[in-house]
Design a protein around this motif. Structure first.
Motif, PDB file in Angstrom:
ATOM      1  N   ASP A  80       0.817  -1.200   0.000  1.00  0.00           N
ATOM      2  CA  ASP A  80       0.000   0.000   0.000  1.00  0.00           C
ATOM      3  C   ASP A  80       0.856   1.256   0.000  1.00  0.00           C
ATOM      4  O   ASP A  80       0.593   2.201  -0.742  1.00  0.00           O
ATOM      5  CB  ASP A  80      -0.924  -0.011   1.218  1.00  0.00           C
ATOM      6  CG  ASP A  80      -2.059   0.967   1.094  1.00  0.00           C
ATOM      7  OD1 ASP A  80      -2.973   0.697   0.295  1.00  0.00           O
ATOM      8  OD2 ASP A  80      -2.026   2.006   1.775  1.00  0.00           O
ATOM      9  N   VAL A  81       1.876   1.291   0.829  1.00  0.00           N
ATOM     10  CA  VAL A  81       2.766   2.455   0.906  1.00  0.00           C
ATOM     11  C   VAL A  81       3.602   2.563  -0.358  1.00  0.00           C
ATOM     12  O   VAL A  81       3.841   3.660  -0.871  1.00  0.00           O
ATOM     13  CB  VAL A  81       3.653   2.379   2.161  1.00  0.00           C
ATOM     14  CG1 VAL A  81       4.683   3.501   2.173  1.00  0.00           C
ATOM     15  CG2 VAL A  81       2.799   2.450   3.417  1.00  0.00           C
ATOM     16  N   ARG A  82       4.043   1.436  -0.891  1.00  0.00           N
ATOM     17  CA  ARG A  82       4.825   1.471  -2.136  1.00  0.00           C
ATOM     18  C   ARG A  82       3.998   2.035  -3.281  1.00  0.00           C
ATOM     19  O   ARG A  82       4.505   2.777  -4.115  1.00  0.00           O
ATOM     20  CB  ARG A  82       5.342   0.068  -2.481  1.00  0.00           C
ATOM     21  CG  ARG A  82       6.445  -0.427  -1.554  1.00  0.00           C
ATOM     22  CD  ARG A  82       7.088  -1.689  -2.091  1.00  0.00           C
ATOM     23  NE  ARG A  82       6.179  -2.831  -2.071  1.00  0.00           N
ATOM     24  CZ  ARG A  82       6.028  -3.652  -1.048  1.00  0.00           C
ATOM     25  NH1 ARG A  82       6.718  -3.458   0.065  1.00  0.00           N
ATOM     26  NH2 ARG A  82       5.196  -4.679  -1.115  1.00  0.00           N
ATOM     27  N   ALA A  83       2.726   1.688  -3.325  1.00  0.00           N
ATOM     28  CA  ALA A  83       1.861   2.154  -4.409  1.00  0.00           C
ATOM     29  C   ALA A  83       1.452   3.612  -4.234  1.00  0.00           C
ATOM     30  O   ALA A  83       1.300   4.349  -5.206  1.00  0.00           O
ATOM     31  CB  ALA A  83       0.616   1.273  -4.496  1.00  0.00           C
ATOM     32  N   GLY A  84       1.268   4.043  -2.997  1.00  0.00           N
ATOM     33  CA  GLY A  84       0.777   5.393  -2.768  1.00  0.00           C
ATOM     34  C   GLY A  84      -0.636   5.558  -3.321  1.00  0.00           C
ATOM     35  O   GLY A  84      -1.347   4.590  -3.557  1.00  0.00           O
TER      36      GLY A  84
END
Length: 239
Positions: free
Chosen positions: A166-170
């Motif tokens: 989730d954080v990698r995708a933003g």
């Protein structure tokens, strides 16, 4: 309805009915390549609300999938009669700070199929003051809910080094406010109901949601209307 959750300042994450997701603060966004710093093609859209108009420039060149999705909702009148329903505040940064959320709230008569995710690491855009971004669950689940940033929220940008997917995708920025931030701030300042909302969202819901009367394309910030795009057929009829 899609949800946004501040988990750890300055990190802001967007989630959906399943609740908040965990993450870590991301670094400042990488500057966009020189080619992306040049003026890109945009489409102006006006959100006519019960408290005034908000004009957006949608990034049809840099974020074509997400911008086209928003324009389809506008062209098919799927936003008309929806509301801004949530104002989430944070006490850090220049005030007022947080985000204002509105849209279709998963109304089956309004929502279209989810769209592919366009991370900011590919578009070169960022969650800066006035940016508009899609609410979602996992990447690729965004439909018809969106939020406008009251201040810089670059922790929402894609972080390739993040600990979770989730954080990698933003989250997908697809435009920004070019006129009417005073209206955004006025809606954001509307009273919230301390009893409305579930879990960590309790107290973030507007006591009297503000109606989005009409969303339409325009030629200029002054309000000259553009010719609407042809409407696509869909089994879910707009109200």
């Amino acid at each position: 309805m899609k949800k946004f959750s501040f988990l750890a300042a300055p990190l802001l994450l967007i989630s959906s009915l399943a609740g908040a997701q965990e993450g870590v603060p991301s670094p400042a966004p990488t500057p966009a390549p020189a080619s992306q710093k040049e003026e890109a093609q945009t489409q102006l859209v006006v959100l006519e609300t019960a408290m005034g108009n908000i004009t957006l420039a949608l990034e049809t060149e840099r974020a074509p999938v997400t911008a086209a999705n928003f324009l389809r909702y506008a062209d098919e009148d799927r936003f008309d009669g929806t509301v801004f329903y949530r104002a989430m505040s944070v006490d850090w940064g220049e005030q007022p700070n947080g985000l204002l959320q509105g849209g279709t709230q998963n109304d089956p008569k309004r929502i279209l199929d989810p769209i592919a995710h366009e991370p900011t690491s590919e578009t070169g855009l960022s969650h800066t003051k006035g940016a508009i971004s899609m609410a979602r669950m996992e990447p690729g689940t965004a439909t018809g809910d969106f939020s406008i940033m009251l201040g810089d929220q670059t922790g929402l940008d894609a972080n390739p080094d993040g600990e979770t997917e989730d954080v990698r995708a933003g989250y997908a920025v697809f435009g920004h406010v070019v006129d009417g931030m005073d209206v955004v701030r006025a809606i954001f300042a509307s009273p919230t109901d301390p009893y409305k909302g579930e879990g960590w969202m309790k107290g973030q819901m507007l006591a009297d949601p503000v109606e989005i009367i009409d969303v339409r394309r325009i030629d200029s910030p002054e309000g000259d209307e553009a010719e609407p795009a042809p409407k696509e057929t869909n089994s879910a009829e707009a109200p």
